[in-house]
Design a protein around this motif. Structure first.
Motif, PDB file in Angstrom:
ATOM      1  N   VAL A  36       0.833  -1.205   0.000  1.00 21.00           N
ATOM      2  CA  VAL A  36       0.000   0.000   0.000  1.00 21.00           C
ATOM      3  C   VAL A  36       0.865   1.251   0.000  1.00 21.00           C
ATOM      4  O   VAL A  36       2.065   1.203   0.288  1.00 21.00           O
ATOM      5  CB  VAL A  36      -0.939   0.015   1.224  1.00 21.00           C
ATOM      6  N   LEU A  37       0.235   2.359  -0.306  1.00 20.38           N
ATOM      7  CA  LEU A  37       0.904   3.662  -0.270  1.00 20.38           C
ATOM      8  C   LEU A  37       0.787   4.225   1.139  1.00 20.38           C
ATOM      9  O   LEU A  37      -0.306   4.259   1.717  1.00 20.38           O
ATOM     10  CB  LEU A  37       0.239   4.620  -1.263  1.00 20.38           C
ATOM     11  N   ILE A  38       1.904   4.669   1.720  1.00 24.92           N
ATOM     12  CA  ILE A  38       1.874   5.238   3.068  1.00 24.92           C
ATOM     13  C   ILE A  38       2.307   6.697   3.040  1.00 24.92           C
ATOM     14  O   ILE A  38       3.101   7.118   2.197  1.00 24.92           O
ATOM     15  CB  ILE A  38       2.765   4.446   4.054  1.00 24.92           C
ATOM     16  N   TYR A  39       1.774   7.484   3.997  1.00 22.35           N
ATOM     17  CA  TYR A  39       2.112   8.909   4.113  1.00 22.35           C
ATOM     18  C   TYR A  39       1.760   9.359   5.523  1.00 22.35           C
ATOM     19  O   TYR A  39       1.052   8.660   6.280  1.00 22.35           O
ATOM     20  CB  TYR A  39       1.370   9.750   3.075  1.00 22.35           C
ATOM     21  N   ALA A  40       2.240  10.540   5.904  1.00 23.89           N
ATOM     22  CA  ALA A  40       2.018  11.049   7.247  1.00 23.89           C
ATOM     23  C   ALA A  40       0.635  11.682   7.363  1.00 23.89           C
ATOM     24  O   ALA A  40       0.059  12.135   6.363  1.00 23.89           O
ATOM     25  CB  ALA A  40       3.102  12.083   7.590  1.00 23.89           C
ATOM     26  N   PRO A  41       0.065  11.741   8.567  1.00 24.07           N
ATOM     27  CA  PRO A  41      -1.205  12.441   8.757  1.00 24.07           C
ATOM     28  C   PRO A  41      -1.081  13.895   8.310  1.00 24.07           C
ATOM     29  O   PRO A  41      -0.066  14.557   8.552  1.00 24.07           O
ATOM     30  CB  PRO A  41      -1.420  12.352  10.277  1.00 24.07           C
ATOM     31  N   GLY A  42      -2.108  14.383   7.627  1.00 25.43           N
ATOM     32  CA  GLY A  42      -2.087  15.752   7.126  1.00 25.43           C
ATOM     33  C   GLY A  42      -1.447  15.906   5.764  1.00 25.43           C
ATOM     34  O   GLY A  42      -1.416  17.018   5.214  1.00 25.43           O
ATOM     35  N   HIS A  43      -0.944  14.838   5.190  1.00 28.42           N
ATOM     36  CA  HIS A  43      -0.363  14.892   3.849  1.00 28.42           C
ATOM     37  C   HIS A  43      -1.449  15.299   2.847  1.00 28.42           C
ATOM     38  O   HIS A  43      -2.622  14.935   3.002  1.00 28.42           O
ATOM     39  CB  HIS A  43       0.206  13.527   3.470  1.00 28.42           C
ATOM     40  N   PRO A  44      -1.090  16.082   1.808  1.00 27.96           N
ATOM     41  CA  PRO A  44      -2.086  16.520   0.815  1.00 27.96           C
ATOM     42  C   PRO A  44      -2.904  15.379   0.211  1.00 27.96           C
ATOM     43  O   PRO A  44      -4.073  15.571  -0.141  1.00 27.96           O
ATOM     44  CB  PRO A  44      -1.224  17.204  -0.245  1.00 27.96           C
TER      45      PRO A  44
ATOM     46  N   GLY B 142       3.543  -4.624   7.824  1.00 23.95           N
ATOM     47  CA  GLY B 142       4.574  -3.927   8.586  1.00 23.95           C
ATOM     48  C   GLY B 142       4.175  -2.573   9.134  1.00 23.95           C
ATOM     49  O   GLY B 142       4.999  -1.888   9.741  1.00 23.95           O
ATOM     50  N   ILE B 143       2.921  -2.143   8.952  1.00 26.09           N
ATOM     51  CA  ILE B 143       2.518  -0.803   9.417  1.00 26.09           C
ATOM     52  C   ILE B 143       1.383  -0.860  10.431  1.00 26.09           C
ATOM     53  O   ILE B 143       0.796   0.168  10.756  1.00 26.09           O
ATOM     54  CB  ILE B 143       2.105   0.102   8.230  1.00 26.09           C
ATOM     55  N   ALA B 144       1.074  -2.054  10.940  1.00 21.24           N
ATOM     56  CA  ALA B 144      -0.063  -2.195  11.859  1.00 21.24           C
ATOM     57  C   ALA B 144       0.085  -1.290  13.083  1.00 21.24           C
ATOM     58  O   ALA B 144      -0.875  -0.608  13.484  1.00 21.24           O
ATOM     59  CB  ALA B 144      -0.203  -3.654  12.291  1.00 21.24           C
ATOM     60  N   ALA B 145       1.278  -1.248  13.676  1.00 18.42           N
ATOM     61  CA  ALA B 145       1.482  -0.443  14.888  1.00 18.42           C
ATOM     62  C   ALA B 145       1.340   1.044  14.597  1.00 18.42           C
ATOM     63  O   ALA B 145       0.736   1.795  15.384  1.00 18.42           O
ATOM     64  CB  ALA B 145       2.863  -0.736  15.477  1.00 18.42           C
ATOM     65  N   GLU B 146       1.869   1.494  13.469  1.00 16.30           N
ATOM     66  CA  GLU B 146       1.799   2.925  13.119  1.00 16.30           C
ATOM     67  C   GLU B 146       0.370   3.353  12.769  1.00 16.30           C
ATOM     68  O   GLU B 146      -0.038   4.475  13.081  1.00 16.30           O
ATOM     69  CB  GLU B 146       2.742   3.216  11.954  1.00 16.30           C
TER      70      GLU B 146
END
Length: 294
Positions: A167-175, A245-249
Motif C-alpha cells: 500500500v501507499l503510506i504517508y504522514a497524517p495531514g499529507h495533501p 509492517g505498518i499495523a502499529a503505526e
C-alpha cells in the motif's frame, strides 16, 4: 570413486576452470588435476576436455555430473545429520530472510518456536531476495523466507506462507489524505522514499510505475524498512510498504495508508524456499509449520 572426485566434477561444470575448483576446495591445482585424471582412469573414459582456456565436461562427463550432484548433496546431508545426532543438546537453526520478512513476519513464529524448542540456537541472516536465492543454490544456506513475487526456479521449492498487500503510506495531514482517489500521475509527483533495489517492495513500486507510464520522484533511497517509515512520518514524502509492517503505526495514528490507484501489479507474498534436493531437518520442518500456523 570418492566424494572428492565427484565434488570436482560438480565444480568443473560450475566454474570451467581448475584454478577456481582448487580454490573452492582449498587444494593445489596439481592435486585437482591428479584427481581428474585418476577418475578418468578409474572409469576408463575421458570426462574432461580443454577448450579455449576452459575445462568442459565431455558427454560422459555430463552423464556422470547428474549423479555427482545428487551424491555430493546426499553426502553433505548425511554429514550434517550425523553431526546433529551427535549434538542433540544444542540444535541450530539458520534462516535467511528478506528485510520485510525478518522485521514483521518472523518474530511471532520464532518466539513461539524458541519457547517450544529452548535447546535450539536460532540465527537469522538478512539479505535481498536475489542474494538469498543464490545462497540457497550454492548450499551456503538451507532455508530462506522471501518477500515479493514468486519466481519459477527449477532448483528451489517455493512454499507460499501468506499473501501480502503493498500500500501507499504517508504522514497524517499529507495533501493526499484529502484526495478521494489520486491518479497515478499525481501520486508519482510526490517526493518518494524508496526501498533499496532488490527488495520485493521496491520491485512492486517499479512495476506499478511502469504499468501506469509514470516516473517516480525519488527523494531518497534507503535499505532499512524501519527507516523508510520514519522518514515518511517526518515530512511530506510517500512510500509503498507491506501492510503487515505498518499495523502499529496505523493503530497509533502516526501513519496513514491507501491502496495505489491505476493498474496494479500481481499481488505478492511471503515464501519459504529451499533446494529441491534438500530434505528439511526436524527443527526446520517445525519452523516451516510455525510459519503456516501463524
Amino acid at each position: 570413486m570418492n566424494i572428492l572426485k565427484l565434488q570436482i566434477v560438480v565444480l568443473i561444470e560450475k566454474y570451467k576452470k581448475v584454478t577456481d575448483v582448487a580454490a573452492e576446495l582449498g587444494l593445489k591445482q596439481p592435486t585437482v588435476s591428479f584427481h581428474m585424471k585418476s577418475l578418468e582412469n578409474e572409469l576408463g573414459t575421458p570426462l574432461f576436455q580443454s577448450r579455449s582456456g576452459r575445462v568442459l565436461l565431455t558427454e560422459a562427463g555430463h552423464a556422470l555430473h547428474q549423479y555427482a550432484v545428487r551424491i555430493v548433496a546426499l553426502a553433505s546431508e548425511a554429514e550434517r545429520t550425523v553431526k546433529q545426532a551427535d549434538s542433540r543438546s544444542k540444535l541450530k537453526l539458520s534462516i535467511g530472510a528478506s528485510a520485510i520478512s525478518a522485521a514483521y513476519l518472523l518474530p511471532t513464529a520464532l518466539s513461539g518456536l524458541a519457547a517450544e524448542h529452548p535447546e535450539t540456537e536460532i540465527t537469522v541472516a538478512e539479505a535481498q531476495n536475489h542474494i538469498l536465492r543464490e545462497q540457497l543454490r550454492s548450499r551456503k544456506l538451507q532455508l530462506a523466507v522471501l518477500h515479493g513475487y514468486e519466481q519459477a526456479d527449477e532448483s528451489l521449492y517455493m512454499s507460499k506462507i501468506a499473501d501480502d498487500e503493498t500500500v501507499l503510506i504517508y504522514a497524517p495531514g499529507h495533501p493526499l489524505e484529502s484526495k478521494d482517489t489520486p491518479d497515478p500521475d499525481e501520486i508519482s509527483r510526490q517526493p518518494w522514499i524508496q526501498h533499496a533495489p532488490g527488495s520485493g517492495v521496491r520491485e512492486f513500486a517499479d512495476r506499478w510505475a511502469g504499468l501506469n507510464g509514470v516516473r517516480l520522484w525519488n527523494r531518497m533511497e534507503i535499505d532499512s524498512p524501519e527507516a523508510v517509515k520514519q522518514l515518511v512520518m517526518q515530512g511530506n514524502a510517500v512510500a509503498v510498504f507491506s501492510k503487515i509492517g505498518i499495523a502499529a503505526e496505523i493503530e497509533s495514528g502516526s501513519l496513514r495508508y491507501r491502496p495505489l490507484s491505476g493498474i496494479l501489479p500481481e499481488r505478492g507474498g511471503f515464501y519459504l524456499a529451499w533446494r529441491k534436493d534438500y530434505a528439511l531437518t526436524d527443527i526446520q520442518q517445525a519452523f516451516a509449520d510455525s510459519l503456516v500456523h501463524n
